[in-house]
Design a protein around this motif. Structure first.
Motif, PDB file in Angstrom:
ATOM      1  N   SER A   1      70.174  41.171  30.387  1.00 41.20           N
ATOM      2  CA  SER A   1      70.004  39.750  29.662  1.00 41.20           C
ATOM      3  C   SER A   1      68.771  39.659  29.087  1.00 41.20           C
ATOM      4  O   SER A   1      68.881  39.230  27.951  1.00 41.20           O
ATOM      5  CB  SER A   1      70.105  38.721  30.749  1.00 41.20           C
ATOM      6  OG  SER A   1      71.231  38.831  31.554  1.00 41.20           O
ATOM      7  N   SER A   2      67.609  39.966  29.629  1.00 41.61           N
ATOM      8  CA  SER A   2      66.648  40.031  28.897  1.00 41.61           C
ATOM      9  C   SER A   2      66.246  40.815  27.482  1.00 41.61           C
ATOM     10  O   SER A   2      65.794  40.321  26.653  1.00 41.61           O
ATOM     11  CB  SER A   2      65.227  40.445  29.868  1.00 41.61           C
ATOM     12  OG  SER A   2      65.361  39.646  31.019  1.00 41.61           O
TER      13      SER A   2
ATOM     14  N   MET B 172      71.771  42.636  40.510  1.00 37.68           N
ATOM     15  CA  MET B 172      70.888  41.482  40.393  1.00 37.68           C
ATOM     16  C   MET B 172      69.779  41.869  39.214  1.00 37.68           C
ATOM     17  O   MET B 172      69.748  41.164  38.052  1.00 37.68           O
ATOM     18  CB  MET B 172      70.254  40.848  41.424  1.00 37.68           C
ATOM     19  CG  MET B 172      69.865  39.358  41.049  1.00 37.68           C
ATOM     20  SD  MET B 172      71.405  38.363  41.034  1.00 37.68           S
ATOM     21  CE  MET B 172      71.821  38.213  42.773  1.00 37.68           C
ATOM     22  N   LYS B 173      69.260  42.963  39.649  1.00 33.45           N
ATOM     23  CA  LYS B 173      67.881  43.163  38.782  1.00 33.45           C
ATOM     24  C   LYS B 173      68.473  43.635  37.232  1.00 33.45           C
ATOM     25  O   LYS B 173      67.683  43.680  36.324  1.00 33.45           O
ATOM     26  CB  LYS B 173      67.027  44.284  39.621  1.00 33.45           C
ATOM     27  CG  LYS B 173      66.022  43.570  40.586  1.00 33.45           C
ATOM     28  CD  LYS B 173      65.248  44.576  41.195  1.00 33.45           C
ATOM     29  CE  LYS B 173      64.432  43.789  42.233  1.00 33.45           C
ATOM     30  NZ  LYS B 173      63.812  44.711  43.103  1.00 33.45           N
TER      31      LYS B 173
ATOM     32  N   ALA C 288      67.725  36.279  36.774  1.00 32.80           N
ATOM     33  CA  ALA C 288      68.786  36.717  36.275  1.00 32.80           C
ATOM     34  C   ALA C 288      69.817  35.647  35.630  1.00 32.80           C
ATOM     35  O   ALA C 288      69.980  35.876  34.160  1.00 32.80           O
ATOM     36  CB  ALA C 288      69.628  37.369  37.038  1.00 32.80           C
ATOM     37  N   VAL C 289      70.139  34.645  36.185  1.00 26.20           N
ATOM     38  CA  VAL C 289      70.922  33.593  35.776  1.00 26.20           C
ATOM     39  C   VAL C 289      70.407  32.971  34.525  1.00 26.20           C
ATOM     40  O   VAL C 289      70.893  32.826  33.430  1.00 26.20           O
ATOM     41  CB  VAL C 289      71.516  32.671  36.449  1.00 26.20           C
ATOM     42  CG1 VAL C 289      72.266  31.539  36.019  1.00 26.20           C
ATOM     43  CG2 VAL C 289      72.308  33.514  37.715  1.00 26.20           C
TER      44      VAL C 289
ATOM     45  N   ALA D 256      67.586  36.430  41.518  1.00 20.67           N
ATOM     46  CA  ALA D 256      68.991  35.846  40.912  1.00 20.67           C
ATOM     47  C   ALA D 256      68.840  34.689  40.062  1.00 20.67           C
ATOM     48  O   ALA D 256      69.553  34.669  38.775  1.00 20.67           O
ATOM     49  CB  ALA D 256      69.507  35.319  42.183  1.00 20.67           C
TER      50      ALA D 256
ATOM     51  N   LEU E 251      71.208  43.083  35.889  1.00 20.68           N
ATOM     52  CA  LEU E 251      71.587  41.754  35.080  1.00 20.68           C
ATOM     53  C   LEU E 251      70.365  41.081  34.442  1.00 20.68           C
ATOM     54  O   LEU E 251      70.389  40.881  33.150  1.00 20.68           O
ATOM     55  CB  LEU E 251      72.301  40.746  35.867  1.00 20.68           C
ATOM     56  CG  LEU E 251      72.826  39.526  35.037  1.00 20.68           C
ATOM     57  CD1 LEU E 251      73.821  39.708  34.111  1.00 20.68           C
ATOM     58  CD2 LEU E 251      72.999  38.334  36.015  1.00 20.68           C
ATOM     59  N   LEU E 252      69.206  40.771  34.992  1.00 23.62           N
ATOM     60  CA  LEU E 252      68.139  40.414  34.596  1.00 23.62           C
ATOM     61  C   LEU E 252      67.519  41.291  33.518  1.00 23.62           C
ATOM     62  O   LEU E 252      67.277  40.804  32.407  1.00 23.62           O
ATOM     63  CB  LEU E 252      66.961  40.376  35.819  1.00 23.62           C
ATOM     64  CG  LEU E 252      65.596  39.929  35.359  1.00 23.62           C
ATOM     65  CD1 LEU E 252      65.641  38.632  34.792  1.00 23.62           C
ATOM     66  CD2 LEU E 252      64.910  39.764  36.553  1.00 23.62           C
ATOM     67  N   LEU E 253      67.444  42.657  33.704  1.00 24.19           N
ATOM     68  CA  LEU E 253      67.069  43.438  32.850  1.00 24.19           C
ATOM     69  C   LEU E 253      67.999  43.432  31.415  1.00 24.19           C
ATOM     70  O   LEU E 253      67.326  43.288  30.211  1.00 24.19           O
ATOM     71  CB  LEU E 253      67.101  44.754  33.224  1.00 24.19           C
ATOM     72  CG  LEU E 253      66.435  45.896  32.321  1.00 24.19           C
ATOM     73  CD1 LEU E 253      64.884  45.668  32.225  1.00 24.19           C
ATOM     74  CD2 LEU E 253      66.867  47.417  32.925  1.00 24.19           C
TER      75      LEU E 253
ATOM     76  N   TRP F  38      77.561  36.114  44.692  1.00 22.90           N
ATOM     77  CA  TRP F  38      78.162  35.826  43.254  1.00 22.90           C
ATOM     78  C   TRP F  38      79.163  35.278  43.275  1.00 22.90           C
ATOM     79  O   TRP F  38      79.336  34.221  42.551  1.00 22.90           O
ATOM     80  CB  TRP F  38      78.428  37.022  42.489  1.00 22.90           C
ATOM     81  CG  TRP F  38      77.073  37.413  41.894  1.00 22.90           C
ATOM     82  CD1 TRP F  38      76.462  38.659  41.845  1.00 22.90           C
ATOM     83  CD2 TRP F  38      76.203  36.931  41.004  1.00 22.90           C
ATOM     84  NE1 TRP F  38      75.374  38.970  41.198  1.00 22.90           N
ATOM     85  CE2 TRP F  38      75.098  37.679  40.618  1.00 22.90           C
ATOM     86  CE3 TRP F  38      76.002  35.497  40.613  1.00 22.90           C
ATOM     87  CZ2 TRP F  38      73.826  37.375  40.073  1.00 22.90           C
ATOM     88  CZ3 TRP F  38      75.014  35.283  39.890  1.00 22.90           C
ATOM     89  CH2 TRP F  38      73.858  36.124  39.579  1.00 22.90           C
TER      90      TRP F  38
ATOM     91  N   LEU G  67      73.598  33.550  48.447  1.00 20.43           N
ATOM     92  CA  LEU G  67      73.196  34.419  47.446  1.00 20.43           C
ATOM     93  C   LEU G  67      74.563  35.157  46.791  1.00 20.43           C
ATOM     94  O   LEU G  67      74.501  36.053  45.737  1.00 20.43           O
ATOM     95  CB  LEU G  67      72.145  35.508  47.781  1.00 20.43           C
ATOM     96  CG  LEU G  67      70.867  34.721  47.777  1.00 20.43           C
ATOM     97  CD1 LEU G  67      69.922  35.898  48.541  1.00 20.43           C
ATOM     98  CD2 LEU G  67      70.079  34.539  46.371  1.00 20.43           C
TER      99      LEU G  67
END
Lengths: 511, 470
Positions: B8-9, B1-2, A314-315, A311, B4-6, A58, A56
């Motif tokens: 990017s979304s 991580m979260k 997100a990617v 993850a 980035l998810l947020l 990065w 996990l």
């Protein structure tokens, strides 16, 4: 009356009962329900239920493999949308692209995503390959998955190239004409041997690719079918194999002492193994584990739900965000309608083939067949020729030697390719000095073959000098990467009309 | 991580919404249609019409004419095209000027057939399509008449709507363009054939020296004014046309679209006649043919000319002394095959048989020009080519040197010359010279005094040149 109240209760419970029949495990709060969230779901069950913390990180994967997969999904979706409007015929193809561009609601945006997404996927696939190589993840037991990866690389390039023709504009027509002539290049050998009349491999390949002698209706249909049906299906199969193998080979590669180096997980991380299994689940989860897990949990693993899932999401979203951002601002190229009477000058293949086209400018066979075959063969053989078990799971191998050799090889690779190219550009090559020289000489003695020879010699020297096949592999891979990058840049920016050298496209003569 | 998810979304959502809006809501043509409906409502007389105008649906309009391969969306913005109410309104709402749409209704011809430009586009920049990867950008208004020539005979348009086009067609003939350029089956082969000159794209022309916008019509205009300035080393004679002349010629060039496939219904009757019998109905006398094909280089043809532009002597083909030494067969062969080594390119295929005979009649100028001139009696000593060579080097090579590039007199070693010039003609020319040219008489009264024997030696040498040709 009891039935009636039962009926009312059923109606009331409808949302809950439907949900429960859809998702048959509870909220993912315990180890068990988290595992169930993964393996009871058709789409998620390719994942392990628990994933190692090393995988996990990065800095280890950079999410590159996921970016490739995410791009493929984006391309599939946008590609299917484009298929609703695209008409694969010479008379209609260009017009249908114009319609997608001008009148299909948001069609321009969808096409942009498809075009730029394809380029991103090629870049991601190359970077992913570099990541896997430099972390020595191709080693036992992952040799065959590396080979599948090479197959996926070829499929990615083939998909991108077959899609290149479909807009039926000048760019497409002449790029594919070049591609077809490269397919015909074995004639360089058969001509020299004087046997083209009997065994015309080149002509056969070209006809196989185009379905006729030149780029036309047959070629368009052929490329269309390859692009929308055949290649995506094969791609799907090999992606499945690739992912399956990751599971079967024990997840992503990691160093043997990963557990020690990671240390205990931080306090705030979702619980690390709360329930010790009462029986071995080696059969299900850790097929290639070396020890039985009875009575203790696999340390340093986290439940895939939520860690891996977040993850991946997100990617995926990151890939999509980058693609849509580019697509919003930049329109996909669309030149004039294909016109066989007006050749593009220079006619360039897609960018990822421009390194090869640079060699093709000396010899079509060397650049189009010989070097790609040698390169791909070399890539496939790497895990079988370098079987040293050390260094798996670390960038360049943890020891400092790997990093140094990679650096040295990069310097050597860059110096060699720049020197050879600068020489060829400044002084010309054999043909400029001896106009009557047989082409077969240039086929085997040109900047491309010279570079290949230099790179192979250098890596053999490293193997002997450093007494390590892994370092030799690093040397040749780094050299080839450097050569690929420089030749691609030269082909993209420094070659103009008649494939002559220019310092920048702005200096091309306007024709 | 979260995070980035947020992030990017959110970015993805932002661009999805933005592109959805920019491609579907905030598009320029919708703005124009709203503006049009307001304008129309303002100009409508009765309330019924006003309400109608206000409720006009905002939607894409296009003209599709399959047999002309036309898909034109111009009418999406140009809504007032056929609405007299919009007279005087600003563009793009103005009605189409003139009454041309009565004869050429949009639904039968579309827009781009005359105006060019990219009909599929729905914004002005891409519809205009200058520098937009489109072969035929929108024509400027002053060049529009060129499109009449796609379906009509240019010359028939002088009084009926396309005077500039007709003038261009006339200038093309008057200025002797046919001398080098073949058009409609008439003309030389030194320059490019022009039957589809109007279909050329900017990629087919040398744009390097063209300042500003790289369009074919700007190229044509400036090229007429300064051929060498646009195409370095061009052989085309600078004619220094006025702006009007250059424009007329440009219009005529753009009208030449022989390769374009047109449905029968679109082609005017006069055009059918034109295609079957050529640009001047096939009625050309010798004088006309001379003026169109020969004059541009040979001038009046009675005196030899040193052409400054070409840097060459041009033979006097209507010179009586010349005509006295040649025959029809020689002239015919030279006109059809040309004179290799000179700029005289062959007219084979650019001249019909009857035309050629009429041209020969004109060259003869009423004098008798035999089909074959009888060979002089064979009472001539055989010449010695070696002695002839020495004399040739001394007397002739200055102008006729076959080894020198840029020679000023015709090449004597060429096949056309060797096969078609009889011995008698060669001897007569050397002896008598070509009055009016640099070729003086080398024998006889007032000549340079070569004897018959020396003439024979020269002839022998000249004949030996044939074998030395590469």
């Amino acid at each position: 009356m009891g039935s009636w109240s039962e009926y009312i209760a059923n109606v009331r419970a409808l949302p809950r009962t439907v949900w429960e029949s859809l998702v048959r495990h509870g909220a993912p709060v315990t180890d068990r329900s988290r595992a169930e969230a993964v393996f009871q779901n058709l789409f998620l069950h390719i994942h392990p239920t628990r994933v190692h913390r090393w995988s996990l990180r990065w800095s280890y994967t950079m999410g590159l493999g996921l970016i490739c997969a995410a791009s493929f999904v984006v391309l599939t979706v946008t590609g299917v949308l484009l298929m609703f409007y695209y008409k694969p015929s010479m008379a209609l193809a260009y017009q249908s692209i114009k319609d997608i561009h001008y009148v299909v609601p948001t069609g321009r945006f969808i096409r942009n995503i498809h075009r730029w997404g394809a380029h991103l996927m090629v870049i991601a696939v190359i970077l992913h390959m570099a990541r896997v190589f430099f972390t020595a993840s191709y080693k036992k037991p992952r040799e065959m998955n590396w080979v599948f990866g090479i197959v996926l690389l070829i499929l990615t390039l083939a998909l991108s190239f077959s899609g290149y023709l479909l807009p039926w504009d000048q760019l497409a027509y002449w790029a594919v004409t070049i591609g077809a002539n490269i397919a015909q290049s074995p004639r360089e050998i058969t001509d020299a041997a004087g046997i083209t009349r009997y065994i015309d491999i080149g002509g056969f390949q070209k006809t196989l690719l185009l379905g006729s002698r030149s780029v036309g209706e047959d070629a368009l249909i052929r490329f269309y079918v390859l692009h929308v049906v055949f290649l995506p299906l094969v791609m799907g199969v090999f992606m499945g194999l690739h992912f399956w193998r990751i599971r079967k080979d024990g997840g992503l590669s990691r160093p043997a002492d990963a557990d020690r180096r990671l240390g205990p997980a931080a306090e705030d991380v979702t619980p690390v193994f709360t329930q010790a299994p009462r029986k071995s689940y080696g059969l299900m989860a850790v097929v290639r584990g070396t020890s039985s897990n009875v009575g203790r949990g696999p340390e340093n693993t986290l439940p895939s739900w939520p860690h891996l899932m977040t993850a991946e999401a997100a990617v995926f979203m990151f890939t999509l965000a980058v693609t849509v951002a580019i697509s919003f601002f930049l329109d996909a190229p669309l030149k004039e309608m294909a016109n066989p009477l007006v050749p593009e000058n220079p006619a360039k293949a897609p960018w990822y083939f421009l390194g090869l086209q640079e060699i093709v400018s000396f010899s079509a066979f060397a650049g189009g067949v010989l070097l790609p075959v040698v390169t791909l063969l070399g890539l496939v053989l790497i895990p079988y020729l370098d079987r040293e078990p050390e260094g798996v799971g670390d960038w360049f191998g943890a020891a400092s030697r790997g990093r140094k050799v990679a650096l040295r090889s990069a310097v050597f690779g860059l110096a060699a390719v720049i020197a050879v190219e600068a020489f060829a550009i400044r002084f010309g090559w054999l043909r400029s000095w001896y106009p009557g020289i047989p082409q077969i000489v240039i086929t085997f003695f040109n900047p491309g073959t010279v570079l290949t020879f230099l790179y192979i010699a250098y890596s053999l020297w490293v193997i002997r000098g450093e007494n390590s096949t892994r370092l030799g592999a690093i040397a040749i891979f780094t050299c080839f990467l450097a050569g690929f990058i420089v030749l691609t840049l030269v082909g993209t920016w420094f070659r103009g009309p008649n494939w002559e050298f220019f310092w920048s496209p702005s200096r091309w003569p306007v024709h | 991580m979260k995070k980035l998810l947020l992030a990017s979304s959110l970015v993805t959502l932002l661009f999805l919404v933005a592109s959805g809006l920019s491609e579907n809501v905030f598009v320029s043509w919708k703005g124009y249609q709203k503006e049009y409906s307001l304008l129309l409502a303002g100009r409508a007389k009765d309330p019924e019409r006003k309400r109608e105008a206000r409720n006009v649906p905002i939607e894409l309009h296009q003209v599709v004419v399959p047999d002309l391969a036309v898909f034109d969306r111009c009418v999406t913005c140009h809504r007032g095209m056929d609405n007299p109410l919009m007279a005087g309104a600003p563009n793009p709402f103005r009605p189409h000027p003139g009454d041309i749409l009565n004869v050429h209704p949009t639904e039968r011809f579309g827009c781009t057939i005359c105006h060019r430009g990219q009909g599929a586009a729905v914004n002005f920049r891409e519809a205009k399509a200058v520098d937009a990867y489109w072969d035929y950008p929108l024509l400027p208004r002053e060049l529009l008449e060129s499109s009449c020539g796609i379906c009509h005979d240019p010359k028939a348009m002088a009084k009926t709507g396309a005077p500039v086009l007709a003038e261009g067609a006339r200038l093309f003939e008057e200025k002797g363009c046919h001398g080098c350029h073949r058009l409609g089956g008439l003309g030389g082969s030194l320059g490019a054939a022009l039957d589809s000159a109007g279909l050329r794209t900017r990629h087919q022309l040398t744009m390097a020296n063209l300042p500003g916008e790289k369009t074919t019509f700007r190229w044509l205009d400036l090229h007429f004014k300064d051929p060498q300035g646009i195409v370095a080393g061009s052989l085309m004679k600078p004619d220094y046309p006025t702006d009007e002349e250059a424009r007329a010629l440009t219009v005529f060039m753009l009208s030449l679209q022989a390769d374009r496939e047109l449905p029968d219904r679109a082609v005017a009757r006069d055009r059918h006649r034109l295609l079957s019998v050529g640009h001047d109905q096939g009625e050309r006398d010798g004088r006309t043919l001379y003026d169109r094909l020969c004059r541009v280089c040979h001038g009046e043809g009675t005196l030899g000319i040193f052409d400054k532009h070409l840097g060459k002597f041009v033979p006097a083909i209507r010179n009586p002394a010349f005509l006295a030494s040649v025959d029809r067969r020689f002239l015919r062969a030279n006109i059809l095959a040309g004179r290799p080594g000179t700029l005289m390119a062959g007219f084979e295929g650019g001249l019909t048989g009857p035309d050629l005979e009429r041209l020969l009649d004109f060259l003869a100028g009423g004098a008798a020009l035999p089909e074959r001139r009888a060979q002089a009696a064979a009472k001539r000593p055989a010449g010695d080519a070696r002695r002839g060579a020495a004399m040739f080097a001394r007397q002739c090579a200055g102008c006729h040197d076959p080894g020198e590039k840029g020679q000023v007199a015709p090449t004597l070693s060429s096949r056309a010359f060797q096969e078609n010039a009889g011995d008698a003609m060669i001897l007569a020319t050397i002896a008598g010279g070509r009055p009016g040219t640099a070729m003086v008489a080398f024998s006889g009264p007032g000549g340079a005094g070569l004897s018959d024997a020396e003439l024979s030696d020269l002839l022998a040498h000249i004949r030996s040149l044939a074998t030395r040709r590469k």
